[in-house]
Design an enzyme around this catalytic site. Structure first.
Site, PDB file in Angstrom:
ATOM      1  N   CYS A  72       4.537   7.117   1.327  1.00 39.64           N
ATOM      2  CA  CYS A  72       5.149   6.428   2.454  1.00 39.64           C
ATOM      3  C   CYS A  72       6.645   6.327   2.183  1.00 39.64           C
ATOM      4  O   CYS A  72       7.105   6.639   1.090  1.00 39.64           O
ATOM      5  CB  CYS A  72       4.593   5.013   2.603  1.00 39.64           C
ATOM      6  SG  CYS A  72       2.806   4.978   2.868  1.00 39.64           S
ATOM      7  N   GLY A  98       5.960  10.327   5.706  1.00 36.17           N
ATOM      8  CA  GLY A  98       4.789   9.837   6.411  1.00 36.17           C
ATOM      9  C   GLY A  98       4.976   9.942   7.901  1.00 36.17           C
ATOM     10  O   GLY A  98       6.029   9.561   8.419  1.00 36.17           O
ATOM     11  N   ASN A 102       5.334   1.238  -0.643  1.00 40.68           N
ATOM     12  CA  ASN A 102       4.956   2.633  -0.836  1.00 40.68           C
ATOM     13  C   ASN A 102       4.172   2.693  -2.132  1.00 40.68           C
ATOM     14  O   ASN A 102       4.656   2.212  -3.152  1.00 40.68           O
ATOM     15  CB  ASN A 102       6.218   3.506  -0.939  1.00 40.68           C
ATOM     16  CG  ASN A 102       5.901   4.934  -1.341  1.00 40.68           C
ATOM     17  OD1 ASN A 102       4.835   5.446  -1.061  1.00 40.68           O
ATOM     18  ND2 ASN A 102       6.844   5.577  -2.003  1.00 40.68           N
ATOM     19  N   GLY A 103       2.963   3.250  -2.101  1.00 40.30           N
ATOM     20  CA  GLY A 103       2.184   3.344  -3.329  1.00 40.30           C
ATOM     21  C   GLY A 103       0.704   3.160  -3.079  1.00 40.30           C
ATOM     22  O   GLY A 103       0.229   3.324  -1.953  1.00 40.30           O
ATOM     23  N   TYR A 107       7.592  18.485  -4.713  1.00 37.87           N
ATOM     24  CA  TYR A 107       7.155  18.644  -3.331  1.00 37.87           C
ATOM     25  C   TYR A 107       7.609  17.563  -2.350  1.00 37.87           C
ATOM     26  O   TYR A 107       8.109  17.877  -1.267  1.00 37.87           O
ATOM     27  CB  TYR A 107       5.619  18.721  -3.298  1.00 37.87           C
ATOM     28  CG  TYR A 107       5.036  18.785  -1.903  1.00 37.87           C
ATOM     29  CD1 TYR A 107       5.055  19.965  -1.180  1.00 37.87           C
ATOM     30  CD2 TYR A 107       4.492  17.650  -1.312  1.00 37.87           C
ATOM     31  CE1 TYR A 107       4.535  20.028   0.109  1.00 37.87           C
ATOM     32  CE2 TYR A 107       3.970  17.707  -0.024  1.00 37.87           C
ATOM     33  CZ  TYR A 107       3.997  18.891   0.683  1.00 37.87           C
ATOM     34  OH  TYR A 107       3.499  18.946   1.944  1.00 37.87           O
TER      35      TYR A 107
END
Ligand code: SF4
Length: 478
Positions: free
Chosen positions: A2, A28, A100-101, A251
């Protein structure tokens, strides 16, 4: 994966938060949300991309000079609108939060909060337990003497109780903007300041657009609190060993971002140079190098330079199709490859083509691309990958949750080559990956999370949790 953002400014924050989220959109596309405050919280969130969720009418309601926002990519579950962030709570103060996570003790925490502490969670988002634990820990402090010390004490409580990966930004009503990063710093989080304006974001690329020029990383186990007078308080609450996600460089992150002092673009160039060494070592002699757009482009260019072979855009991307990896479900992924990529026949026909891609997860995408290039008339199709084989699930917020999904599970490189249908397959070595990404660090400071390649999880993960992840993920994929 995210993207999060937070702003404490002297100007209206709503539009700028949305602009920041646009820069983080690659992290996201499932939902987007912003909460601002002008003394009252104003919230807009919904499913879809940033452009889909926000319009001039709802933006006009997002008044106030501070706020937080998030773009979400769900790792498990269909991603309902109820799980969209930010989330807010009213006690002991108005507190809004984004993260985020992935919380690895989510079920235990949820049970504990709902049974023992009589709290009610309204979604399956990981940020809700973090928010409730933070509120509970803050409530235990002497609220009449509220200050940075109480905030840090509450974050310390979160570090004690919440396991896994979490980079968090929170707005505490009329009191300040807070950010913290889990003790392993698994997911990125950056802090920027310009005069008396302050911002947090998952990636530095969001700051470029917002006019912040100087930034620093929130460190693993650190909390940063900007109080209502604009004074910055930083506290290293846990000295833990940082293990930032190495796959961000391969990536996820945008190439124009700098994470933990490492430029993502530069890291990708070095990955290409290391990969060139492997290609040469295996005696592969292509006529042309073709990057699989877009992530692999920097690595393909440095690989081509190192080998002295021309690089050509042999695959053209339709920019209006969502990122393949982010689309859920095997069939949708396979279909979307051909919707997304089209070969340039003049650059491929009759030639030995070396495709350069960033990683192979399930093998579906790689197989489709190899086939596409073959059908365009390539004599031979070689595939070089800038990361080593992915073999272990990510439990820290990336959509690689079951071992069964990996084409490299229980397969040799030769067997994988057959699955993807390439004439030769070259992977980056593990050492090459770590050395390329961590090249500007001392050899003792090259500590990254590499769990999806090596199976060693920085936080420690029980077999029970891995099995549970596998079951939930499998149920969702079916
Ligand atoms: S397991 Fe892989 S993708 Fe997940 S945090 Fe670690 S390096 Fe990143």
């Amino acid at each position: 994966m995210c993207g999060v953002i937070g702003l404490w400014t002297r100007r209206e924050a709503g539009t700028r938060l949305v602009e920041g989220l646009l820069a983080l959109q690659h992290r996201g596309q499932d939902s987007a949300g912003v909460l601002t405050s002008d003394g009252t919280f104003h919230l807009k969130k919904g499913n879809g991309t940033v452009a889909h969720v926000f319009n001039p009418r709802n933006l006009a309601r997002l008044t106030g000079n501070c706020g937080i926002g998030q773009v979400r990519y769900p790792t498990i579950g269909p991603g309902s609108v109820e799980d969209a962030q930010p989330f807010a709570i009213n006690h002991p103060f108005g507190i809004a939060m984004v993260h985020n996570g992935n919380v690895t003790n989510y079920s235990d925490l949820r049970r504990e909060l709902e049974c023992k502490d009589f709290r009610q969670l309204t979604s399956f988002s990981d940020v809700e337990p973090i928010l409730n634990v933070f509120a509970e820990e803050l409530d235990r402090t002497d609220l009449s003497a509220f200050g940075p010390a109480s905030v840090f004490e509450a974050v310390e409580g979160v570090f004690r109780r919440v396991k896994g990966a979490y980079s968090v930004v929170a707005l505490i009503h009329k009191r300040g903007l807070l950010a913290f990063r889990d003790p392993h710093g698994l997911r990125p989080l950056v802090f920027a300041r310009a005069g008396n304006e302050f911002a947090f974001a998952s990636e530095s690329v969001a700051f470029d657009l917002l006019g912040f020029r100087r930034f620093s990383d929130v460190k693993a186990g650190e909390a940063v609190f900007v109080d209502s007078r604009g004074v910055v308080h930083r506290e290293q609450l846990r000295p833990g060993k940082p293990s930032p996600c190495i796959f961000e460089y391969v990536y996820f992150a945008r190439p124009d971002s700098v994470i933990d002092g490492i430029g993502v673009y530069d890291a990708r160039l070095r990955l290409g140079e290391r990969l060139a060494f492997e290609v040469a070592r295996q005696g592969i002699k292509p006529d042309v190098i073709v990057p699989v757009p877009d992530t692999a482009r920097p690595a393909a260019s440095s690989l081509a330079s190192a080998l002295g072979i021309e690089i050509r855009e042999g695959l053209i991307k339709n920019r209006y199709i969502a990122r393949t990896f982010i689309m859920h479900g095997q069939q949708r992924r396979a279909l979307s490859v051909r919707q997304k990529l089209n070969p340039v026949r003049s650059q491929i026909e009759g030639r030995n083509v070396l495709l350069v891609d960033d990683s192979i997860v399930r093998g579906t995408t790689s197989g489709e691309i190899v086939q596409l290039v073959r059908e365009a008339g390539a004599r031979k199709v070689f595939l070089a990958v800038t990361a080593p084989p992915l073999r272990f699930p990510c439990v820290y917020g990336i959509d690689m949750m079951t071992r069964g999904e990996f084409v490299a599970k229980n397969r040799t490189v030769e067997q994988i080559r057959k699955v993807v249908g390439a004439d030769a397959l070259v992977y980056q070595t593990y050492q090459g990956l770590v050395e390329a990404v961590g090249a500007n660090r001392s050899t003792t400071d090259r500590s990254f999370c590499t769990a999806c390649f090596a199976g060693c999880y920085p936080t420690g993960v029980s077999r029970r949790y891995l099995a549970q992840m596998e079951r939930e993920r499998q149920r969702w994929l079916e």
